[in-house]
Scaffold this active site. Structure first.
Site, PDB file in Angstrom:
ATOM      1  N   ASP A 143       0.505  -0.883   0.105  1.00 13.49           N
ATOM      2  CA  ASP A 143      -0.068  -0.083  -0.207  1.00 13.49           C
ATOM      3  C   ASP A 143       0.649   1.266  -0.221  1.00 13.49           C
ATOM      4  OD1 ASP A 143      -1.921   1.863   0.865  1.00 13.49           O
ATOM      5  OD2 ASP A 143      -1.199   1.311   2.865  1.00 13.49           O
ATOM      6  N   ASP A 145       0.196   5.307   0.804  1.00 13.98           N
ATOM      7  CA  ASP A 145       0.003   6.183   2.435  1.00 13.98           C
ATOM      8  C   ASP A 145       0.360   5.344   3.706  1.00 13.98           C
ATOM      9  OD1 ASP A 145      -0.868   7.180  -0.316  1.00 13.98           O
ATOM     10  OD2 ASP A 145      -1.268   9.140   1.141  1.00 13.98           O
TER      11      ASP A 145
HETATM   12  P1  IMP Z   1      -3.219   4.103  -0.207  1.00 16.55           P
HETATM   13  O1  IMP Z   1      -2.948   4.310   1.361  1.00 16.55           O
HETATM   14  O2  IMP Z   1      -2.253   4.164  -0.966  1.00 16.55           O
HETATM   15  O3  IMP Z   1      -4.087   2.941  -0.614  1.00 16.55           O
HETATM   16  O4  IMP Z   1      -4.023   6.072  -0.391  1.00 16.55           O
HETATM   17  C1  IMP Z   1      -4.417   5.839   0.020  1.00 16.55           C
HETATM   18  C2  IMP Z   1      -5.398   7.799   0.363  1.00 16.55           C
HETATM   19  O5  IMP Z   1      -5.284   7.877  -1.396  1.00 16.55           O
HETATM   20  C3  IMP Z   1      -5.851   8.084   0.707  1.00 16.55           C
HETATM   21  O6  IMP Z   1      -6.733   8.008   1.542  1.00 16.55           O
HETATM   22  C4  IMP Z   1      -6.424   9.520  -0.230  1.00 16.55           C
HETATM   23  O7  IMP Z   1      -6.310  10.317   0.274  1.00 16.55           O
HETATM   24  C5  IMP Z   1      -5.414   9.291  -1.169  1.00 16.55           C
HETATM   25  N1  IMP Z   1      -6.596   9.100  -2.659  1.00 16.55           N
HETATM   26  C6  IMP Z   1      -6.702   9.984  -3.973  1.00 16.55           C
HETATM   27  N2  IMP Z   1      -7.122   9.457  -4.580  1.00 16.55           N
HETATM   28  C7  IMP Z   1      -7.946   8.605  -4.369  1.00 16.55           C
HETATM   29  C8  IMP Z   1      -9.295   7.931  -4.952  1.00 16.55           C
HETATM   30  O8  IMP Z   1      -8.970   7.992  -6.806  1.00 16.55           O
HETATM   31  N3  IMP Z   1      -9.486   7.215  -4.567  1.00 16.55           N
HETATM   32  C9  IMP Z   1      -8.997   6.683  -2.965  1.00 16.55           C
HETATM   33  N4  IMP Z   1      -8.294   7.232  -2.138  1.00 16.55           N
HETATM   34  C10 IMP Z   1      -7.533   8.304  -3.409  1.00 16.55           C
HETATM   35 MG    MG Z   2      -2.363   3.163   3.605  1.00 17.61          MG
END
Ligand code: IMP
Ligand code: MG
Length: 419
Positions: A143, A145
């Site tokens: 993942d 973020d």
């Molecule tokens: P992950 O933790 O890498 O899955 O990213 C999640 C974060 O990406 C979310 O909390 C959003 O802030 C950001 N985000 C940006 N664009 C999108 C989208 O199209 N769908 C879902 N999350 C998004």
């Molecule tokens: Mg995440």
């Protein structure tokens, strides 16, 4: 208390360890120095905890034996923890406990019992040991973020996770970055991941073929980018017809639009009902809410309420039954994406497998796949879905990811030495 946001297996193990903690910890040793030495107490507690972890390991083995003959519904574990799913590998819980106890001194604590975090980390170690027992790790997906970098930040060149990932790639493990962040342009992903992509390009320990063993899956399972050293952003967008799975062919534009419309109307309702200072963001394959006031922090409860309302509404709608979706709390936003991370990881397994990179040229198997993420609470968490298609490790911050990969490298080296 009824709670949507919990992990029953970890809570169950925590409860089992609470009994020996109550019976064997010696909190009075703090002031009665001669009566109870920490060393003696730790030895007894360690032995009791390890015995319990061995017992749980045996119960999991029994569940796996039932699973193999299609009777997982009848295992003892299923009776004890009804929400339990299936296991891709064995879990070496007793060895993993010993490993984490050496690091975290769980048995030496007199006032703080084995915690949820202790159990989560023991489960991660047990999972790494199980995967390596099943064979080489063919695919590691991450993942973005909170897992690779702090929420909303980017992977900078100084991030130690880069060298850990390159180390894995040098052992022929394929890498997928499976993130909810949904962009259609390579440049946006390069901005988030440049520290890793630049380091791969510059690496002297990776062969050219190994450098191509990384892909980025954005929007959970919607936008695929492969490594391309000739592009200024080191990534090339791959159109869907090159990678969608046969079972994704029902994701037609009218159904996608209908689902996003339904999600958007639920989001608007929540914004009104909870009086949220939010802006609706509608994208090609997602819809979400973000703060309309810069720097504003939504209350956790409001975000969770929004996720659960939308999830229930969509689950009960015709369109929500027609195509998969993922509604989740992203920390300070809520997004509803088409598809989910189980599809994202599945595409990585197939893509690398289809290129003849999986075992025997076929799709990479779940027991040879590890997804690392921060969102594993059962409702409103996007990494949770990856559990359907591979093994998983649940980390709480990017530093834990680095620690997990160090542990993996250590276990891989040990395995090589023994071979
Ligand atoms: P992950 O933790 O890498 O899955 O990213 C999640 C974060 O990406 C979310 O909390 C959003 O802030 C950001 N985000 C940006 N664009 C999108 C989208 O199209 N769908 C879902 N999350 C998004
Ligand atoms: Mg995440």
């Amino acid at each position: 208390m009824f709670c949507y946001f919990t992990d029953t297996k970890a809570e169950w193990i925590k409860g089992l360890l609470a009994v020996p903690f109550v019976l064997h910890s010696q909190p009075t040793g703090v002031f009665e120095k001669n009566a109870h030495s920490v060393e003696q107490m730790a030895e007894v507690a360690h032995q009791r905890y390890a015995e319990i972890m061995q017992d749980v390991e045996n119960i999991v083995d029994d569940h796996i034996a039932h699973q193999k003959v299609g009777l997982q519904g009848q295992s003892k574990l299923k009776l004890l923890v009804p929400t339990i799913g299936s296991f891709f590998t064995r879990l070496h819980l007793a060895d993993a406990f010993r490993y984490q106890d050496r690091k975290r001194f769980i048995s030496s604590r007199r006032f703080v019992p084995p915690s949820f975090n202790d159990i989560r980390l023991i489960l991660n170690t047990a999972q790494l040991m199980g995967v390596l027992e099943a064979g080489p790790l063919d695919l590691a997906t991450f993942d973005g973020d909170v897992t690779l970098y702090d929420d909303g930040e980017s992977l900078e060149p100084s991030n130690p996770v880069t060298q850990k990932i390159i180390h894995l790639m040098s052992h022929d493990t394929k890498i997928g970055i499976v993130t909810a962040a949904g962009y259609t342009e390579a440049e946006k992903y390069y901005n988030r991941l440049h520290g890793l992509l630049d380091a791969i390009k510059a690496s002297t320990i990776l062969t050219e073929a190994q450098k191509h063993n990384i892909m980025v899956m954005g929007g959970e399972s919607n936008f695929l980018f492969t490594y391309d050293p000739t592009s200024p952003f080191l990534l090339a967008h791959l159109s869907r017809r090159n990678w969608i799975l046969p079972s994704m062919s029902t994701w037609t534009q009218p159904t996608i639009t209908a689902l996003l419309d339904a999600a958007e109307s639920s989001l608007r309702e929540c914004v009104t009902n909870l009086s949220l200072p939010a802006t609706i963001l509608r994208k090609e394959r997602a819809v979400g809410i973000i703060p309309s006031v810069p720097g504003y922090k939504f209350a956790r409860e409001s975000l969770e309420e929004t996720v659960l309302v939308i999830q229930k509404k969509l689950e009960m709608s015709e369109v929500g039954k027609a195509i998969p979706f993922c509604a989740f709390n992203g920390g300070n936003d809520v997004f509803v994406d088409i598809g989910d991370k189980s599809w994202g990881v599945l595409v990585c397994q197939n893509y690398f497998g289809g290129k003849g990179m999986g075992p025997q040229g076929g799709s990479i198997k779940g027991e040879r796949t590890l997804h690392v993420g921060d969102q594993f609470l059962s409702a409103g968490s996007n990494d949770f879905k990856a559990r359907n298609v591979g093994t998983t490790a649940w980390i709480a911050n990017p530093a834990e990811t680095v620690e997990l990969l160090s542990e993996l490298a250590e276990l891989m080296a040990l395995k090589e030495k023994r071979a």
